[in-house]
Design an enzyme around this catalytic site. Sequence first.
Site, mmCIF file in Angstrom:
data_model
loop_
_atom_site.group_PDB
_atom_site.id
_atom_site.type_symbol
_atom_site.label_atom_id
_atom_site.label_comp_id
_atom_site.label_asym_id
_atom_site.label_seq_id
_atom_site.Cartn_x
_atom_site.Cartn_y
_atom_site.Cartn_z
ATOM 1 N N GLU A 1 -9.306 -11.099 7.921
ATOM 2 C CA GLU A 1 -8.675 -10.751 9.147
ATOM 3 C C GLU A 1 -8.727 -11.755 10.179
ATOM 4 O O GLU A 1 -9.484 -12.769 10.119
ATOM 5 C CB GLU A 1 -9.517 -9.618 9.707
ATOM 6 C CG GLU A 1 -9.299 -8.353 8.997
ATOM 7 C CD GLU A 1 -10.259 -7.132 9.153
ATOM 8 O OE1 GLU A 1 -9.846 -5.918 8.924
ATOM 9 O OE2 GLU A 1 -11.257 -7.539 9.749
ATOM 10 N N CYS B 1 -8.992 -16.267 16.757
ATOM 11 C CA CYS B 1 -10.090 -16.050 15.834
ATOM 12 C C CYS B 1 -9.631 -16.098 14.563
ATOM 13 O O CYS B 1 -9.073 -15.166 14.027
ATOM 14 C CB CYS B 1 -10.855 -15.037 16.361
ATOM 15 S SG CYS B 1 -12.437 -14.753 15.554
ATOM 16 N N CYS C 1 -18.394 -12.767 3.154
ATOM 17 C CA CYS C 1 -19.424 -13.900 3.705
ATOM 18 C C CYS C 1 -20.640 -13.830 2.402
ATOM 19 O O CYS C 1 -20.960 -12.829 2.265
ATOM 20 C CB CYS C 1 -19.844 -13.502 4.957
ATOM 21 S SG CYS C 1 -21.012 -14.726 5.780
ATOM 22 N N CYS D 1 -26.733 -11.829 7.641
ATOM 23 C CA CYS D 1 -26.887 -11.619 9.012
ATOM 24 C C CYS D 1 -27.130 -9.905 9.106
ATOM 25 O O CYS D 1 -25.896 -9.356 8.620
ATOM 26 C CB CYS D 1 -26.177 -12.286 9.997
ATOM 27 S SG CYS D 1 -25.910 -13.967 9.844
ATOM 28 N N CYS E 1 -24.243 -8.033 11.094
ATOM 29 C CA CYS E 1 -22.724 -8.247 11.223
ATOM 30 C C CYS E 1 -22.039 -7.429 10.092
ATOM 31 O O CYS E 1 -22.599 -7.380 8.813
ATOM 32 C CB CYS E 1 -22.682 -9.819 10.848
ATOM 33 S SG CYS E 1 -20.911 -10.321 10.550
ATOM 34 N N CYS F 1 -16.523 -9.477 17.710
ATOM 35 C CA CYS F 1 -17.293 -10.189 16.881
ATOM 36 C C CYS F 1 -18.418 -9.503 16.095
ATOM 37 O O CYS F 1 -18.604 -8.362 16.446
ATOM 38 C CB CYS F 1 -18.371 -10.857 18.006
ATOM 39 S SG CYS F 1 -17.955 -12.042 19.258
HETATM 40 N N1 SAH Z 1 -20.491 -17.551 10.221
HETATM 41 C C1 SAH Z 1 -20.155 -18.110 11.553
HETATM 42 C C2 SAH Z 1 -18.903 -17.675 12.050
HETATM 43 C C3 SAH Z 1 -18.672 -15.978 12.517
HETATM 44 S S1 SAH Z 1 -18.874 -16.087 14.194
HETATM 45 C C4 SAH Z 1 -21.343 -17.693 12.567
HETATM 46 O O1 SAH Z 1 -22.115 -16.781 12.069
HETATM 47 O O2 SAH Z 1 -21.403 -18.459 13.543
HETATM 48 C C5 SAH Z 1 -18.940 -14.502 14.494
HETATM 49 C C6 SAH Z 1 -20.020 -14.347 15.577
HETATM 50 O O3 SAH Z 1 -20.254 -12.766 16.014
HETATM 51 C C7 SAH Z 1 -21.218 -15.175 15.421
HETATM 52 O O4 SAH Z 1 -21.910 -15.564 16.620
HETATM 53 C C8 SAH Z 1 -22.027 -13.691 15.024
HETATM 54 O O5 SAH Z 1 -23.435 -13.716 14.964
HETATM 55 C C9 SAH Z 1 -21.554 -12.815 16.046
HETATM 56 N N2 SAH Z 1 -21.753 -11.401 15.643
HETATM 57 C C10 SAH Z 1 -22.029 -10.825 14.213
HETATM 58 N N3 SAH Z 1 -22.137 -9.606 14.109
HETATM 59 C C11 SAH Z 1 -21.846 -9.119 15.623
HETATM 60 C C12 SAH Z 1 -21.807 -7.845 16.203
HETATM 61 N N4 SAH Z 1 -22.186 -6.744 15.600
HETATM 62 N N5 SAH Z 1 -22.031 -7.658 17.634
HETATM 63 C C13 SAH Z 1 -21.787 -9.150 18.024
HETATM 64 N N6 SAH Z 1 -21.671 -10.149 17.783
HETATM 65 C C14 SAH Z 1 -21.631 -10.213 16.331
#
Ligand code: SAH
Length: 344
Positions: free
Chosen positions: A91, A104, A111, A115, A118, A336
Amino acid sequence: MKTDIRALSKEALRDFFVKNGDKSFRGNQVYEWLWVKAARSFDEMTNLSLAVREMLENNFVINHIAVDKMQRSIDGTIKNAIKLHDALIVESVLIPTKSRTTACVSSQVGCSLDCNFCATAKLKRMRNLNADEIYDQVVEIDKQSQLYHHHKLSNIVFMGMGEPLLNYKNVMKAIDKITSKEGLGMASKRITLSTVGIPKMIKKMADDDVKFNLAVSLHSAIDEVRSALMPINNKNNLEDLLDSLQYWYQKTKRKITFEYVVFKNYNDKLKDIDALVAYCKKIPSKVNLITYNTIGEEAFQTADKGVIHQYVKILEANAIIVNVRKSRGDDIDAACGQLANKMD
Ligand code: SAH
């Protein structure tokens, strides 16, 4: 199997033509078709003779991505499901604000990190994207920016699916092409790479003298809290991360952006704010506070508004720049952490 012509450098293309009894500049022409004009077929390359086009057709394929589905949010955010040549889906999102448009983009299919908050983490990592698959997402979003907003794409963030530093070579190659005059000619300072924070790779980026911005998904400056949110912190703790960020700053003189989701019950206490302030004081940085976007997991909730205010107040009192990021495209699961190939 035919070779993907886009995996060839300009030099390799020039060599190919010389080996086949043609002029090397033919390689430049094809390269321009592929990368500046984004040709999708050899037939489009109208300044080449039919014989040359047929020769290319017999030797190569142009593997390209295609926008499979597109959804528009009420706030103007567009989420694209992008189909790759092997039918896998990633996406990419276009995020408009009043003055600019941001792409983005994804760096991996799925992945490998876990986390807990996420949605992409729930998908298995299938494979890395090639450099051209990353580049093509930017080209597609740039087209959408011009179509819907009448200007070129202004910024790019590597905040889609996947961990860009676990697909280092291809991400760097894509960025080279995005910034090259023979590609999109965008300025490096308009690009931000976001990572969970892999110290070894952050140091490598600094050594490689990259010119783009670095964002780190911090979410907590207390090891046990961060490890509970992001298991990668067990292997790469905050101290090692800080060491690599200091190295980055020494070499690049560019501030780091910390992304920080404020969760209810995880990092919403005064001690969490104090730890963040102390961490930020050790490295030139600013903080983007993000509200939690739901992914259907009841374990996580966004913190109360009052807590976010408190974060802002205390960070500012300590002269740390802080922004509260508004969630964009959450009605279509484009915000995000919500990217999980869930399009109807
Ligand atoms: N793997 C990289 C790139 C992904 S960026 C990284 O982790 O930085 C995606 C961003 O969205 C990251 O900062 C991640 O922590 C954040 N994110 C992931 N799940 C989220 C959620 N449910 N709500 C808000 N932010 C989230």
